[in-house]
Design an enzyme around this catalytic site. Structure first.
Site, PDB file in Angstrom:
ATOM      1  N   GLY A 653       0.802  -1.210   0.000  1.00  0.00           N
ATOM      2  CA  GLY A 653       0.000   0.000   0.000  1.00  0.00           C
ATOM      3  C   GLY A 653       0.837   1.263   0.000  1.00  0.00           C
ATOM      4  N   LYS A 656       6.547   0.852  -3.522  1.00  0.00           N
ATOM      5  CA  LYS A 656       7.330  -0.318  -3.900  1.00  0.00           C
ATOM      6  C   LYS A 656       8.693  -0.350  -3.221  1.00  0.00           C
ATOM      7  CE  LYS A 656       5.620  -1.632  -8.438  1.00  0.00           C
ATOM      8  NZ  LYS A 656       5.859  -1.666  -9.880  1.00  0.00           N
ATOM      9  N   LYS A 671      12.977   1.801  -0.367  1.00  0.00           N
ATOM     10  CA  LYS A 671      11.533   1.828  -0.168  1.00  0.00           C
ATOM     11  C   LYS A 671      11.018   3.160  -0.683  1.00  0.00           C
ATOM     12  CE  LYS A 671       8.822   1.894   4.011  1.00  0.00           C
ATOM     13  NZ  LYS A 671       8.881   1.588   5.440  1.00  0.00           N
ATOM     14  N   ASP A 767       4.453  -3.342  15.191  1.00  0.00           N
ATOM     15  CA  ASP A 767       4.044  -4.265  14.131  1.00  0.00           C
ATOM     16  C   ASP A 767       5.005  -5.437  14.049  1.00  0.00           C
ATOM     17  OD1 ASP A 767       2.329  -5.186  12.209  1.00  0.00           O
ATOM     18  OD2 ASP A 767       3.178  -3.991  10.586  1.00  0.00           O
TER      19      ASP A 767
END
Ligand SMILES: *[C@@H]1O[C@H](CO)[C@@H](O)[C@H](O)[C@H]1NC(C)=O
Ligand SMILES: *[C@@H]1O[C@H](CO)[C@@H](O)[C@H](O)[C@H]1NC(C)=O
Ligand SMILES: *[C@@H]1O[C@H](CO)[C@@H](O)[C@H](O)[C@H]1NC(C)=O
Ligand SMILES: *[C@@H]1O[C@H](CO)[C@@H](O)[C@H](O)[C@H]1NC(C)=O
Length: 964
Positions: A653, A656, A671, A767
């Site tokens: 999301g 890339k 990134k 996360d």
């Protein structure tokens, strides 16, 4: 303060960043879906409209088609509820020979007959088609589905008779055929013909709202049955109530109301000692008013509208201590009402309307504190004695002498029909909801979102006071607990407008609010719907049996109602679509390029937050950056071969991830944020400052960044062996023996402990998951992706209150509930990773939550804690030294309460101990000899970069500093 406020707005979106894709290039060929199963799904796709848009390609299992679950290459479950599917269920489905679960509930557009061939789905355990528009007879062949535990065909348009073959479904737990047009009598066995009396393991007979005729067969019930709920309400049944019903003493709910039953109530009823709800209303029962003193836990009794012999008010009713609801309307009662009745401690509602009761009404000095309503319309009550403290009780004495005698005088409140509608709505959670745009609604947490909505229907609640908020709060809590324990993406639920409908069902509107974003995706809605259609959710017992009718959800794309095509035109225009799509894509590409260019210009015009630490300036100028270097866009363009697709190693999301090669041959992972994921320049800068301060062997280092030409990029060290998740699934071809897993656990724990305890300011990762733990060339674990990280900075209380973010399956339930983030939330997620290491299962696999599975299987008195069935088969032949301690540690990490979980420092110590006791040196390198590694590589494509040297010699050494 400044730092914690500016965390990561844009990069949060990188929840989708799977550094997993770093190794996409080396993944070996995935198992493709079984060809037969694929062609069945494609044929369903052809006849259905509104199938999920990701139903493309040739590998439903590998590509995770929405609503499809597989075991290996075989399709085992289809759950697509409330997604607007329409069309017919084609007989082709019968070829899915491994299918276990079929749930297509709440798709009003699904119509036509159920195919006879459905009987070939021999592995089917759950056939759930609630609230569709299927019609025609229920095929006899369902009787061949002998593994069925759930058969829920309620709220459709089925006609014909109940197939006797259902009697063969000896494993059936739940049989729900209610709310159809079924006719004929209830089948019972006869010689070789099966019947429903054979269903001795079934707990639920739900046949209400059909057109069933004939009498209820005496043979239908026997003492071997274990039924809990028997519902035959609103049919056309005649004849007597079978006395055999009294033999089913497990029975808790019995509804035979709204039929044409005659005769007396059998005396055997008094044996039903577990019954809590009994409704025999609206029949033609006669004889004496039944004596049911044996039903000692009965809470709701409805005998209204029958033709019993006239009698005085049964005195024994005043001793039924559990009664909440007494409905005796039009039952030929005469004489006075005993005052003691209203002292029953749980009494809420009494309906004695349309009888011949007379005398004075006195609810006594010590009436039930829960009393809400006494309806005595149309009797002969001549006087009402008002008692203090009875103001909350609605009393209706319309059409009694006490009201009729003063037709023109002032009306007493008990002579006016009260307004009894409950306006209950789950209140806001100490916040003030704002106005929501378009069709979004505000959740109890005051977030505007596209809720999933529907109707909860309770067929026999044991209470009748709809004004008592405590009861609905309990229901709302139990819904949240259930959703949370199965890690469904739910932020909040709202209940509203509880009401009794004309069948005495309790209807409640339900809104379910999405977690993490403002709309649900298809799999989210289907999973929530399944937990309700499959009765996975169990409401508090006072609510009794329920069903759910979901509305179609139309906001999967986060917008208005999705585009709809009809099934037939769908096929016809299929071919044309290809061309149109191509044209559209070209146009979109052109628009995108144009906007990209404009954006780039605009960005350069803007004030540049990095101006004073630009790369071209002297390196001495920016002390807050330790080691991170500013790259120019052109430079990165060169390293990635103009961001060529060949160099794309991941996407999500946020944008890339590209592999870049420096002129020196060193590799980088770049990134690149896409426009939607970008954050403000200052936030981006703060993010970089944070990341560049973090240096630890077990944490992925930031090498640099780029903020130029409207781009935002973060440049990381390249970690060649992919994610832990891929290693465990076998995708990356790395063999993961038990001791290696222990070392990976230790490395990851050290990285995380560093972030919590040594980084300054401390960082909560938010996360932690196996996809965010990378393995380098020596298989050292490195914690990656700080996209969601939250600084602990100035928080005095040891927690920060934030909107809940993270990944389902790893999410700390306490954080989820309180929104208060502490380090212990990471500890929880880490515990889940430990369980993954032991089991190689994903945290949520086929609806099963790993934490629960391990808890359930675990038995500390047995060897290996009895976990043989859940442990990764790949390691179960090894001597699993320390597995028990390891599982103990994992379980302590996933403790419900954060305060009872260990700190990451404790976790590190414990894993070190486990390694030592297994005879290993916790401080040795992960790959102790190159031989082991070579061995590990055998039989799988060797990673092309695994032997590269990783000494950075440029101007930006990724600092090898140990904890500062
Ligand atoms: C009701 O039945 C119970 C036993 O089943 C009996 O003891 C009791 O006397 C009966 N009461 C009346 C009023 O018939
Ligand atoms: C509301 O329901 C709860 C649970 O049944 C009960 O304990 C409480 O007394 C009820 N409150 C009122 C005001 O009736
Ligand atoms: C369906 O619900 C039952 C409980 O009612 C539960 O035991 C079962 O696991 C559920 N099935 C699935 C596939 O989740
Ligand atoms: C809102 O919902 C209504 C009915 O559900 C629909 O007709 C309308 O198009 C929706 N509006 C938007 C903006 O989605």
């Amino acid at each position: 303060m400044g730092t914690s406020a500016t965390t990561t707005a844009g990069l949060r979106i990188s929840v989708l960043l799977l550094l997993a894709f770093f190794t996409a290039r080396i993944s070996i060929t995935q198992a493709a879906t079984n060809g037969g199963d694929l062609s069945v799904l494609n044929s369903l796709k052809d006849v259905w409209a509104n199938t999920p848009p990701n139903w493309v390609g040739g590998d439903p299992c590998g590509d995770n088609w929405d609503g499809i679950s597989c075991s290996g290459i075989r399709v085992t479950s289809i759950t697509l509820s409330s997604t607007g599917l329409s069309g017919q269920l084609s007989g082709d489905i019968a070829s899915l020979s491994e299918l276990q679960i079929l749930d297509l509930s709440y798709n009003k557009g699904l119509r036509g007959n159920l195919p006879q061939s459905i009987g070939n789905l021999k592995k089917l355990t759950n056939l759930i088609l609630v609230g569709c528009s299927f019609s025609g007879p229920i095929p006899d062949s369902v009787g061949s589905l002998t593994r069925l535990t759930y058969l829920s065909l309620n709220s459709n348009g089925f006609t014909g008779t109940i197939p006797p073959s259902i009697g063969n479904l000896i494993n059936l737990y739940w049989l729900d055929l209610a709310d159809n047009q079924l006719e004929g009598s209830v089948p019972v066995s006869d010689g070789d013909t099966p019947g429903l009396d054979l269903l001795v393991n079934t707990k639920h007979f739900h046949f209400g709202k059909n057109q069933l005729t004939g009498s209820i067969p005496t043979k239908l019930f026997n003492s071997s049955m274990t039924l809990l709920h028997v519902l035959f309400d609103s049919n056309k049944l005649t004849g007597n109530i079978p006395p055999t019903l009294g033999q089913v003493n497990s029975l808790e709910v019995l509804r035979l109301d709204r039929n044409s039953l005659t005769g007396t109530v059998p005396g055997s009823f008094n044996n039903l000692g577990s019954l809590t709800e009994l409704s025999l209303s609206n029949n033609d029962l006669n004889g004496p008013f039944p004596n049911i003193t044996g039903m000692t836990v009965l809470s709701s009794m409805d005998m209204s509208n029958n033709s019993f012999d006239s009698s005085s008010f049964p005195s024994w009713i005043s001793s039924m201590g559990s009664l909440t609801t007494l409905m005796l309307e039009n039952t030929q009662l005469q004489g006075p009402v005993p005052a003691g009745l209203f002292s029953l401690p749980n009494l809420q509602t009494v309906n004695l309307a349309r009888n011949d009761l007379n005398g004075s009404l006195d609810i006594g000095p010590s009436h039930s504190s829960q009393l809400q309503l006494i309806d005595m319309q149309s009797n002969f009550i001549s006087d009402y004695r008002q008692r203090p403290g009875a103001n909350d009780v609605d009393i209706i004495l319309l059409r009694n002498p006490v009201c009729d005698e003063t037709p023109n005088g002032p009306r007493q409140s008990y002579c006016i029909p009260p307004d009894r509608n409950s306006k209950y709505t789950t209140p806001s959670n100490s916040c003030v909801p704002g106005r929501c745009s378009s069709n979004k609604t505000a959740s109890p947490n005051c977030a505007c979102a596209f809720a999933y909505t529907g109707l909860l229907v309770f067929r026999a609640p044991s209470f009748s006071d709809l004004g008592n908020a405590t009861i609905f709060t309990a229901l709302q809590r139990s819904l949240m607990d259930s959703f949370r324990s199965t890690q469904l993406p739910v932020d909040a639920v709202q209940l509203s407008n509880p009401r009794k409908d004309s069948s005495e069902y309790l209807d409640i509107d339900l809104k379910v609010f999405p977690y993490g974003q403002d709309f649900f995706n298809r799999s989210g809605v289907s999973r929530i719907a399944f937990s309700l259609s499959n009765q996975t959710f169990k409401p508090p017992s006072m609510f009794g049996p329920f069903f759910f009718l979901g509305d179609e959800y139309t906001h999967f794309d986060g917008g208005g109602s999705g585009s709809k095509k009809s099934a037939s035109t769908g096929i016809i225009i299929g071919a044309a679509v290809g061309g149109i799509v191509l044209v559209l894509m070209v146009i979109l590409a052109a628009v995108y390029a144009f906007r990209q260019k404009k954006r780039a210009q605009k960005a350069t015009e803007q004030s540049h937050p990095f101006a004073h630490w630009d790369a071209t300036e002297n390196t001495g100028g920016f002390p807050q950056l330790k080691g991170a270097r500013c790259f120019s866009f052109d430079e990165l363009k060169k390293y990635t071969n103009n961001f060529s697709d060949a160099n794309a190693i991941g996407s999500g999301g946020y944008g890339k991830v590209y592999r870049g090669v420096l002129p020196t041959g060193h590799l980088l992972a770049i990134k690149r944020a896409q426009r939607e994921s970008m954050q403000g320049g200052h936030e981006f800068k703060t993010e970089i400052e944070l990341l560049s301060r973090v240096h630890h062997k077990n944490v992925v280092s930031l090498v640099g960044f780029c903020f130029e030409q409207g781009e935002q990029m973060l440049i990381y060290e390249y970690v060649p062996n992919g994610t832990l998740g891929d290693a465990l699934s076998g995708k990356s071809g790395i063999s993961m023996e038990w001791t290696r897993r222990l070392k990976v656990a230790l490395g990851a724990a050290r990285g995380l402990a560093y972030l919590h305890e040594l980084a300054d300011p401390p960082i909560i990762h938010r996360d932690i998951k196996s996809a965010n733990i990378l393995l380098d060339e020596r298989l050292t674990a490195k914690v990656a992706d700080f996209g969601l990280s939250k600084l602990m900075g100035d928080s005095e209380k040891g927690h920060v209150t934030t909107q809940v973010k993270g990944t389902m399956g790893y999410l700390d339930p306490e954080y989820y509930m309180t929104q208060q983030l502490t380090e212990k939330s990471d500890v929880y997620s880490f515990g889940v990773v430990l369980l993954e290491l032991a089991t190689a299962k994903r945290p949520i696999e086929r609806g099963k939550y790993i934490v629960r599975e391990v808890k359930m299987a675990m038995d500390k008195t047995k060897s290996l804690y009895n976990l043989q069935t859940v442990i990764d088969p790949a390691i179960c032949n090894e001597s699993l030294k320390g597995l028990d301690k390891f599982v103990d540690l994992a379980m302590s990490c996933v403790h419900e309460t954060g305060a009872d979980r260990p700190s990451m420092g404790d976790v590190v110590k414990e894993i070190e101990l486990i390694l030592q006791q297994a005879g290993l040196n916790p401080n040795a390198d992960s790959v102790s000899t190159s031989a082991t590694y070579e061995e590990a590589e055998k039989g799988s494509p060797r990673h092309p970069y695994s032997k590269e040297s990783f000494e950075y010699s440029g101007g930006f050494p990724p600092s090898k500093l140990e904890p500062q």
